[in-house]
Design a protein around this motif. Sequence first.
Motif, PDB file in Angstrom:
ATOM      1  N   TRP A 179      10.893   1.920  -3.989  1.00 33.06           N
ATOM      2  CA  TRP A 179       9.440   1.916  -4.050  1.00 33.06           C
ATOM      3  C   TRP A 179       8.844   2.599  -2.825  1.00 33.06           C
ATOM      4  O   TRP A 179       9.469   2.665  -1.764  1.00 33.06           O
ATOM      5  N   TYR A 180       7.609   3.061  -2.963  1.00 28.09           N
ATOM      6  CA  TYR A 180       6.854   3.508  -1.788  1.00 28.09           C
ATOM      7  C   TYR A 180       6.276   2.260  -1.133  1.00 28.09           C
ATOM      8  O   TYR A 180       5.475   1.540  -1.731  1.00 28.09           O
ATOM      9  N   MET A 181       6.704   1.985   0.109  1.00 26.50           N
ATOM     10  CA  MET A 181       6.339   0.733   0.761  1.00 26.50           C
ATOM     11  C   MET A 181       5.634   0.957   2.103  1.00 26.50           C
ATOM     12  O   MET A 181       5.720   0.126   3.003  1.00 26.50           O
ATOM     13  N   GLN A 182       4.929   2.076   2.252  1.00 29.42           N
ATOM     14  CA  GLN A 182       4.278   2.375   3.515  1.00 29.42           C
ATOM     15  C   GLN A 182       2.801   1.957   3.559  1.00 29.42           C
ATOM     16  O   GLN A 182       2.154   2.105   4.576  1.00 29.42           O
ATOM     17  N   PHE A 229      -1.839  -1.486   1.451  1.00 28.52           N
ATOM     18  CA  PHE A 229      -1.601  -2.497   0.430  1.00 28.52           C
ATOM     19  C   PHE A 229      -2.927  -3.151   0.045  1.00 28.52           C
ATOM     20  O   PHE A 229      -3.752  -3.440   0.901  1.00 28.52           O
ATOM     21  N   HIS A 230      -3.096  -3.371  -1.247  1.00 29.96           N
ATOM     22  CA  HIS A 230      -4.349  -3.918  -1.761  1.00 29.96           C
ATOM     23  C   HIS A 230      -4.050  -5.101  -2.679  1.00 29.96           C
ATOM     24  O   HIS A 230      -4.026  -4.958  -3.903  1.00 29.96           O
ATOM     25  N   GLN A 285       0.696  -4.048  -5.863  1.00 31.30           N
ATOM     26  CA  GLN A 285       0.089  -3.503  -4.653  1.00 31.30           C
ATOM     27  C   GLN A 285       0.389  -4.331  -3.406  1.00 31.30           C
ATOM     28  O   GLN A 285      -0.280  -4.186  -2.387  1.00 31.30           O
ATOM     29  N   LEU A 286       1.400  -5.192  -3.455  1.00 24.12           N
ATOM     30  CA  LEU A 286       1.737  -6.017  -2.304  1.00 24.12           C
ATOM     31  C   LEU A 286       2.795  -5.333  -1.444  1.00 24.12           C
ATOM     32  O   LEU A 286       3.416  -4.353  -1.847  1.00 24.12           O
ATOM     33  N   SER A 287       3.019  -5.888  -0.265  1.00 27.22           N
ATOM     34  CA  SER A 287       3.974  -5.301   0.685  1.00 27.22           C
ATOM     35  C   SER A 287       5.369  -5.885   0.555  1.00 27.22           C
ATOM     36  O   SER A 287       6.278  -5.502   1.297  1.00 27.22           O
TER      37      SER A 287
END
Length: 239
Positions: free
Chosen positions: A102-105, A108-109, A119-121
């Motif tokens: 996943w894109y995890m940078q 986050f909303h 949309q979580l981290s």
Amino acid sequence: MSEDKEPRRRFLRQVFAIVPAATLGGATTVAVSNTAAADPAEPGKARAYQPTFFNAAEWAFINAAVDHLIPSDQYGAGAIETGVPEFIDRQMETPYGAGKLWYMQGPFHPDSVPELGYQLSLPPRDIYRQGIAACNAWCQKNHGKVFAELDKTLQLSTLKAMEGNKAEFDTIPAKTFFSYLLNNTKEGYFADPMYGGNQKMGGWKMVGFPGARADFADWVDQYNVKYPYGPVSILGEKG
């Protein structure tokens, strides 16, 4: 967790129809590096397995929860008998579990609209770790026991509260955690046995899926006709 009274087999056929093809031959999550080998487990039971990611309390939660999501009945084996807990535990030790796919940078909303997706981290392994801890804390506060120690009725009502986002968790939305638990349970039930779940191809037998057979084209257009041969796994195991 629906109140719908339709037979379980029909429900699972509907689930099977919307699960991506990749889940059936592998998993929608990711391939597990250490393939789960088949063994002569006792009929009607999953093979013995020691979790490598979940601790004892978390493992008790997983087993208790998935037993409600896909229970065994007169139509066939359930999540416990087909090794779904093993599938989920193995997935947590993969790049999928660590969120490396996943894109995890950020940004986050957490309060974004559902149409935007997750949309979580938190990667999946943290969704489980924090979700189980939050659920146990909520159960302890409201019922005096952790989830796995509750009676079946309270366990079911807790899962429904999570699904409806009526259970208030401090670290992660209850509905988000429930969604991942439910999706991974369905994946484990229908994935190829090499990934740990669907042992003895119980999920495939439930819906009449032929598995990884090289050729069953003659039966594709034969509607309402029972397929006469059992399923075959990627590794050649026959059901």
